[in-house]
Design a protein around this motif. Structure first.
Motif, PDB file in Angstrom:
ATOM      1  N   PHE A 265       0.967  -1.064  -0.042  1.00 14.31           N
ATOM      2  CA  PHE A 265       0.140   0.046  -0.006  1.00 14.31           C
ATOM      3  C   PHE A 265       0.957   1.296   0.060  1.00 14.31           C
ATOM      4  N   ARG A 266       0.534   2.248  -0.929  1.00 17.08           N
ATOM      5  CA  ARG A 266       1.394   3.390  -1.000  1.00 17.08           C
ATOM      6  C   ARG A 266       0.563   4.750  -1.421  1.00 17.08           C
ATOM      7  N   LEU A 267       0.866   5.881  -0.974  1.00 24.31           N
ATOM      8  CA  LEU A 267       0.574   6.955  -1.255  1.00 24.31           C
ATOM      9  C   LEU A 267       1.165   7.579  -2.515  1.00 24.31           C
ATOM     10  N   VAL A 268       0.632   8.073  -3.477  1.00 21.65           N
ATOM     11  CA  VAL A 268       1.328   8.564  -4.597  1.00 21.65           C
ATOM     12  C   VAL A 268       0.654   9.909  -5.016  1.00 21.65           C
ATOM     13  N   TYR A 269       1.467  10.963  -5.705  1.00 20.92           N
ATOM     14  CA  TYR A 269       1.146  12.289  -6.098  1.00 20.92           C
ATOM     15  C   TYR A 269       1.368  11.817  -7.582  1.00 20.92           C
ATOM     16  N   GLY A 270       1.491  13.198  -8.220  1.00 26.95           N
ATOM     17  CA  GLY A 270       2.111  13.256  -9.610  1.00 26.95           C
ATOM     18  C   GLY A 270       0.845  13.262 -10.687  1.00 26.95           C
ATOM     19  N   ASN A 271       1.318  13.317 -11.890  1.00 27.37           N
ATOM     20  CA  ASN A 271       0.097  13.323 -12.914  1.00 27.37           C
ATOM     21  C   ASN A 271      -0.832  12.325 -13.020  1.00 27.37           C
ATOM     22  N   MET A 272      -2.229  12.442 -12.985  1.00 30.48           N
ATOM     23  CA  MET A 272      -2.873  11.404 -13.124  1.00 30.48           C
ATOM     24  C   MET A 272      -2.795  10.521 -14.281  1.00 30.48           C
ATOM     25  N   GLY A 273      -2.494  10.976 -15.638  1.00 27.49           N
ATOM     26  CA  GLY A 273      -2.329  10.286 -16.519  1.00 27.49           C
ATOM     27  C   GLY A 273      -1.346   9.209 -16.367  1.00 27.49           C
ATOM     28  N   GLU A 274      -0.118   9.750 -15.938  1.00 21.34           N
ATOM     29  CA  GLU A 274       1.099   8.835 -15.714  1.00 21.34           C
ATOM     30  C   GLU A 274       0.753   7.708 -14.574  1.00 21.34           C
ATOM     31  N   VAL A 275       0.009   8.107 -13.587  1.00 21.95           N
ATOM     32  CA  VAL A 275      -0.567   6.880 -12.778  1.00 21.95           C
ATOM     33  C   VAL A 275      -1.494   6.032 -13.418  1.00 21.95           C
ATOM     34  N   LEU A 276      -2.455   6.517 -14.490  1.00 19.35           N
ATOM     35  CA  LEU A 276      -3.298   5.682 -15.337  1.00 19.35           C
ATOM     36  C   LEU A 276      -2.531   4.770 -16.202  1.00 19.35           C
ATOM     37  N   ASP A 277      -1.333   5.082 -16.507  1.00 18.84           N
ATOM     38  CA  ASP A 277      -0.691   4.389 -17.349  1.00 18.84           C
ATOM     39  C   ASP A 277      -0.290   2.967 -16.899  1.00 18.84           C
ATOM     40  N   ARG A 278      -0.291   2.780 -15.378  1.00 18.44           N
ATOM     41  CA  ARG A 278       0.005   1.399 -14.734  1.00 18.44           C
ATOM     42  C   ARG A 278      -1.184   1.075 -14.027  1.00 18.44           C
ATOM     43  N   THR A 279      -2.507   1.559 -14.083  1.00 17.91           N
ATOM     44  CA  THR A 279      -3.552   1.092 -13.456  1.00 17.91           C
ATOM     45  C   THR A 279      -4.517  -0.045 -14.134  1.00 17.91           C
ATOM     46  N   ASP A 280      -4.834  -0.872 -13.162  1.00 15.86           N
ATOM     47  CA  ASP A 280      -5.591  -2.107 -13.621  1.00 15.86           C
ATOM     48  C   ASP A 280      -6.910  -2.084 -13.250  1.00 15.86           C
ATOM     49  N   LEU A 281      -7.129  -1.023 -12.199  1.00 17.80           N
ATOM     50  CA  LEU A 281      -8.549  -0.937 -11.780  1.00 17.80           C
ATOM     51  C   LEU A 281      -8.566   0.500 -10.974  1.00 17.80           C
ATOM     52  N   LEU A 282      -9.313   1.615 -11.447  1.00 14.88           N
ATOM     53  CA  LEU A 282      -9.441   2.625 -11.005  1.00 14.88           C
ATOM     54  C   LEU A 282     -10.791   2.741 -10.148  1.00 14.88           C
ATOM     55  N   VAL A 283     -10.565   3.199  -8.755  1.00 16.15           N
ATOM     56  CA  VAL A 283     -11.693   3.084  -8.123  1.00 16.15           C
ATOM     57  C   VAL A 283     -11.755   4.488  -7.249  1.00 16.15           C
ATOM     58  N   THR A 284     -12.736   5.140  -7.378  1.00 17.53           N
ATOM     59  CA  THR A 284     -13.165   6.405  -6.733  1.00 17.53           C
ATOM     60  C   THR A 284     -14.549   6.711  -6.457  1.00 17.53           C
ATOM     61  N   VAL A 285     -15.026   7.998  -5.761  1.00 20.67           N
ATOM     62  CA  VAL A 285     -16.036   8.235  -5.153  1.00 20.67           C
ATOM     63  C   VAL A 285     -16.926   8.617  -6.452  1.00 20.67           C
ATOM     64  N   SER A 286     -16.329   9.825  -6.865  1.00 25.27           N
ATOM     65  CA  SER A 286     -16.986  10.534  -8.064  1.00 25.27           C
ATOM     66  C   SER A 286     -16.069  11.313  -8.671  1.00 25.27           C
ATOM     67  N   SER A 287     -14.814  11.203  -8.772  1.00 24.56           N
ATOM     68  CA  SER A 287     -13.763  11.886  -9.425  1.00 24.56           C
ATOM     69  C   SER A 287     -13.755  11.929 -10.877  1.00 24.56           C
ATOM     70  N   THR A 288     -13.395  13.005 -11.399  1.00 24.57           N
ATOM     71  CA  THR A 288     -13.170  13.134 -12.870  1.00 24.57           C
ATOM     72  C   THR A 288     -12.283  12.056 -13.450  1.00 24.57           C
ATOM     73  N   ALA A 289     -11.195  11.627 -12.554  1.00 25.57           N
ATOM     74  CA  ALA A 289     -10.376  10.593 -12.902  1.00 25.57           C
ATOM     75  C   ALA A 289     -11.275   9.281 -13.532  1.00 25.57           C
ATOM     76  N   ALA A 290     -12.331   9.072 -13.003  1.00 21.70           N
ATOM     77  CA  ALA A 290     -13.034   8.069 -13.718  1.00 21.70           C
ATOM     78  C   ALA A 290     -13.491   8.299 -15.133  1.00 21.70           C
ATOM     79  N   LEU A 291     -13.675   9.407 -15.321  1.00 18.63           N
ATOM     80  CA  LEU A 291     -13.805   9.539 -17.020  1.00 18.63           C
ATOM     81  C   LEU A 291     -12.527   9.279 -17.748  1.00 18.63           C
ATOM     82  N   GLU A 292     -11.597   9.858 -17.254  1.00 14.43           N
ATOM     83  CA  GLU A 292     -10.294   9.661 -17.822  1.00 14.43           C
ATOM     84  C   GLU A 292      -9.941   8.107 -17.854  1.00 14.43           C
TER      85      GLU A 292
END
Length: 448
Positions: A265-292
């Motif tokens: 388990f880790r905390l991360v910052y940075g550009n959302m697009g770069e984080v999504l490059d390695r994401t297999d499951l995106l979980v959120t309450v209602s963030s615009t990141a869901a649309l990305e």
């Protein structure tokens, strides 16, 4: 004969937070008259628009770290008050102006600009819009943005709703222009990484209670313990003491200090697009990141654990097929998005994203080519239509009812001296301390 170089359009962006700077600057690149920036990256200084950035001074003025994380470059960037910005617009000449502000800020600038441009024969095309999902204060926010030449809607659904509001009050709806979120992009998802990576996209103000935020954090940590083979990331928007578009009273960084999360388990910052490059499951309450995430076709979950409520914003995802709970995720469930819903949200996962800004570019080109120039800015709210509302909005930006600076408004004829800069930093720090430390204590005392 040498090939002539077309004139680079000159665009100004005024923003009041890190996310609005990102939206405004990326929108400016995408709607600039001429070749799309998709084919002309900003790293080439001779291609694309000349972009001047202005950061409106306030509680959420981005820090250098936040600006670096956003990753958007400008030809110039400076911090201003509203009055300083209006002075710059009176003295400088631009083709396009993007107002990337909260609704009240847009309204104040529209009236201020109408005043400083009243004797000019030409002016920039004024553009505004929203940085993401519009799930609250629809009428209020839209009417505060009325008066811009283009009011950008990030999806077909938003465009329909925006026009309905304007037409419903008898306001001109021709400014509403359908586009898409300007920060979508990245490589399509091609399958699970090694290790499988689960990302929770946190939001500064949703949910807002300690109980709910602690619940979500505990469930995320529990998921990491149940799946030691996975990497579980908590993606944060800001560090303690920094502000974004919304106020964060209970940063997850502080809540997690009371837990003992596992090594995966880790905390991360940075550009959302770069984080999504390695994401297999995106979980959120209602963030615009869901649309990305949906744009890339990454498995995406909008949590229903705390209910599906307007105050959470997850009601926007009704019909998306993405709503699910942590219990379902822990059991292996993976939602399948509804294609019709996705298409109406401007996600453009079908490959049509490249043409999403064509209508806006065409509309701007038409306005710039008008032989007689552009007409004066005419917002829906005036001292006649909203005499009990408009003056207060303008006064917050040191403007009078007619859009002129009030006596004693901050001067912009010179850079602030060292003492003034120290006072500003101290005042901003005191405000943030009050929001993150004092306010929660007062709230808890009131609940006794």
């Amino acid at each position: 004969m040498p090939v002539s170089t077309p004139k680079r359009p000159r665009i100004a962006v005024l923003a009041d937070s890190d996310t609005r700077w990102k939206w405004g600057a990326l929108t400016a690149d995408r709607i600039a008259p001429g070749p799309s920036m998709e084919a002309a990256p900003r790293e080439d200084a001779q291609v694309g628009p000349l972009l001047d950035g202005f950061l409106l001074r306030g509680r959420a003025t981005p820090t250098p770290r936040q600006l670096e994380e956003v990753g958007v470059r400008a030809d110039s960037l400076r911090e201003v008050t509203a009055v300083e910005f209006l002075r710059a617009m009176a003295e400088e000449s631009y083709d396009v102006l993007v107002l990337s502000l909260v609704g009240g800020g847009v309204q104040a600038m529209l009236h201020g600009l109408a005043r400083v441009w009243e004797n000019r024969t030409s002016r920039p095309v004024v553009v505004t819009g929203y940085v993401g999902v519009v799930y609250e204060k629809l009428a209020d926010g839209l009417l505060l943005r009325h008066g811009a030449d283009l009011v950008l809607a990030n999806s077909r659904q938003d465009a329909d709703r925006f026009r309905a509001v304007y037409e419903g009050v008898g306001a001109d709806a021709s400014a509403v222009t359908e586009v898409a979120l300007p920060f979508l992009g990245g490589a399509p998802y091609e399958g699970e990484h090694d290790p499988c990576t689960v990302v929770f996209a946190a939001q500064p103000s949703v949910p807002d209670s300690r109980k709910d935020r602690t619940y979500l954090l505990n469930r995320l940590v529990q998921h990491a313990r149940r799946h030691p083979e996975r990497e579980v990331l908590l993606k944060l928007r800001s560090k303690p003491g920094e502000h974004t578009t919304h106020i964060e009273e209970l940063p997850y960084q502080k809540l997690v200090q009371r837990l003992d999360p596992p090594a995966n388990f880790r905390l991360v910052y940075g550009n959302m697009g770069e984080v999504l490059d390695r994401t297999d499951l995106l979980v959120t309450v209602s963030s615009t990141a869901a649309l990305e995430s949906l744009h890339r076709r990454i498995p995406t979950v909008v949590l229903s654990d705390l209910g599906i409520r307007e105050s959470l914003g997850n009601h926007h995802f009704v019909g998306s097929g993405c709503l699910a709970s942590w219990d379902q995720l822990d059991a292996g469930h993976r939602p399948v998005p509804d294609e019709e819903w996705v298409a109406r949200q401007g996600v453009a996962a079908d490959g049509t994203y490249d043409s999403a800004f064509d209508a806006a570019r065409g509309r701007i080109a038409e306005l710039l080519d008008r032989p007689a120039g552009l007409p004066p800015l005419t917002p829906y709210y005036t001292p006649v239509t909203a005499p009990g509302y408009l003056p207060g909005i303008l006064a917050r930006h040191h403007l009078g009812p007619d859009g002129t600076p009030l006596p004693g408004a901050p001067a912009g004829d010179k850079e602030p001296g060292p003492v003034r800069q120290i006072v500003r930093r101290a005042a901003r720090g005191a405000y943030r301390h009050g929001v993150q430390r004092v306010a929660p204590v007062i709230r808890r005392m009131g609940e006794l």
